[in-house]
Design an enzyme around this catalytic site. Structure first.
Site, short mmCIF file in Angstrom:
data_model
loop_
_atom_site.label_atom_id
_atom_site.label_comp_id
_atom_site.label_asym_id
_atom_site.label_seq_id
_atom_site.Cartn_x
_atom_site.Cartn_y
_atom_site.Cartn_z
N SER A 50 1.02 -1.58 0.39
CA SER A 50 0.63 -0.44 -0.16
C SER A 50 0.30 1.47 -0.24
O SER A 50 0.20 2.53 0.30
CB SER A 50 -0.79 0.23 1.37
OG SER A 50 -0.14 -0.13 2.19
N ASP A 268 -1.57 8.42 7.43
CA ASP A 268 -2.61 7.79 8.54
C ASP A 268 -1.13 6.02 9.59
O ASP A 268 -0.61 6.84 9.21
CB ASP A 268 -3.31 6.08 7.61
CG ASP A 268 -2.87 5.63 7.12
OD1 ASP A 268 -2.18 5.74 6.33
OD2 ASP A 268 -3.93 5.41 5.96
N HIS A 271 0.53 4.75 6.40
CA HIS A 271 1.12 5.48 5.33
C HIS A 271 1.84 6.37 5.01
O HIS A 271 0.74 8.21 5.49
CB HIS A 271 0.28 5.27 4.06
CG HIS A 271 -0.76 3.93 3.92
ND1 HIS A 271 -1.39 3.78 4.86
CD2 HIS A 271 -0.04 2.93 3.98
CE1 HIS A 271 -2.40 2.63 4.27
NE2 HIS A 271 -0.93 2.09 3.88
#
Length: 307
Positions: A50, A268, A271
């Site tokens: 991600s 967050d 990330h």
């Protein structure tokens, strides 16, 4: 006495492995450098999780998604990137002169001549080990990403022929950003691996992970790639719901978003923000041995230009 003890050396290894970025660049007779014209820059092929997913998880059934606000707030809309704006590889692509962002493999528009500029195979929740991230349901782990690259490689060959394909791939930029999910969403997830933690010592888990990663890199190398550098990244937060540092609940539509995202390291709990990604990307491009080893991307490109 009978309890499992996790020794300090394991945690040293773990935190060195939590986030891995391996930049792979193969050059033969190429003549390119940062910010040269479009027709002299390489294609960009991206593998990972991600941290660099550009939207592949938008197209699979998965609990790991970023196709909703406030993700993409600085793009004007969600893109499937797990941050407010660009990822590290987006910024590197811009800095080396690529036009636009490398498209996700699963996007319906990724095909034809588009793949000649590179493809992003990364998937949120993906890992080195194939059972990593199963808590999310759908995800594309590194072995499957390499399968997708093999298919893309064949598409490139069928479109422009063997000789031109070899030249393109030998002068392309390849990056792998992966490793954190193998710990966070595998070995260290109590509901998934409590038995594994009892039966498999952490040192053996790390050894198995490294062994698998070595095989994957060997496979990529066999397709004409060459490993040249590594980078490790820390943690922080901006989009938050609960917890002292906003790390208890993933970023979502009900999250509170900081006003000045340029002041935050991470979007967050996991990330980086666009601003942090920009710093990381520039240190990969221009950094010293403390940032990237054995040479940075700019030095590597300069060597190619001289060769």
């Amino acid at each position: 006495m009978g309890k499992n003890v996790v020794h300090k050396p394991f945690f040293n290894i773990l935190f060195q492995f939590l986030i891995i970025i391996i930049i792979i660049l193969v050059v033969s007779e190429s003549r390119f450098c940062l910010a040269e014209p479009k027709d002299t820059v390489p294609a960009n092929f991206v593998f990972g999780d991600s941290l660099v997913d550009a939207g592949n998880n938008n197209y699979i059934v998965s609990l790991s998604k970023a196709d909703f606000a406030p993700n993409g707030i600085d793009f004007g809309q969600p893109t499937g990137r797990y941050t407010n704006g660009r990822t590290i590889v987006d910024i590197i692509g811009q800095e080396i002169g690529l036009s636009g962002f490398t498209p996700p493999f699963l996007a319906p528009t990724t095909g034809g001549l588009t793949v000649l500029q590179g493809v992003n195979f990364a998937s949120g929740g993906g890992g080195i080990l194939n059972h990593t991230g199963k808590i999310f349901g759908g995800r594309i782990n590194l072995d499957a990403q390499m399968d997708n690259f093999a298919n893309t490689r064949q598409e490139i060959i069928s479109r422009i022929g063997d000789a031109a394909s070899n030249n393109l791939l030998q002068n392309a930029l390849f990056s792998i950003t992966i490793g954190s999910n193998d710990f966070i969403n595998n070995y260290l997830t109590p509901c998934l691996s409590k038995l594994d933690q009892k039966l498999v010592p952490p040192e053996l888990f790390v050894a198995a992970m490294i062994s698998r990663f070595r095989l994957q890199l060997t496979r990529l190398y066999s397709m004409g790639k060459k490993i040249v550098s590594r980078f490790e990244n820390p943690n922080s937060a901006c989009c938050q719901v609960a917890g002292r540092f906003g790390g208890l609940i993933p970023c979502g539509p009900t999250s509170k978003v900081c006003e000045d995202r340029s002041k935050y390291v991470f979007w967050d709990a996991y990330h980086p923000t666009d601003a942090a990604n920009a710093i990381i990307a520039m240190r990969l491009i221009n950094g010293d041995l403390a940032d990237i080893w054995p040479i940075n991307i700019k030095q590597l490109m300069a060597q190619s230009h001289m060769g």
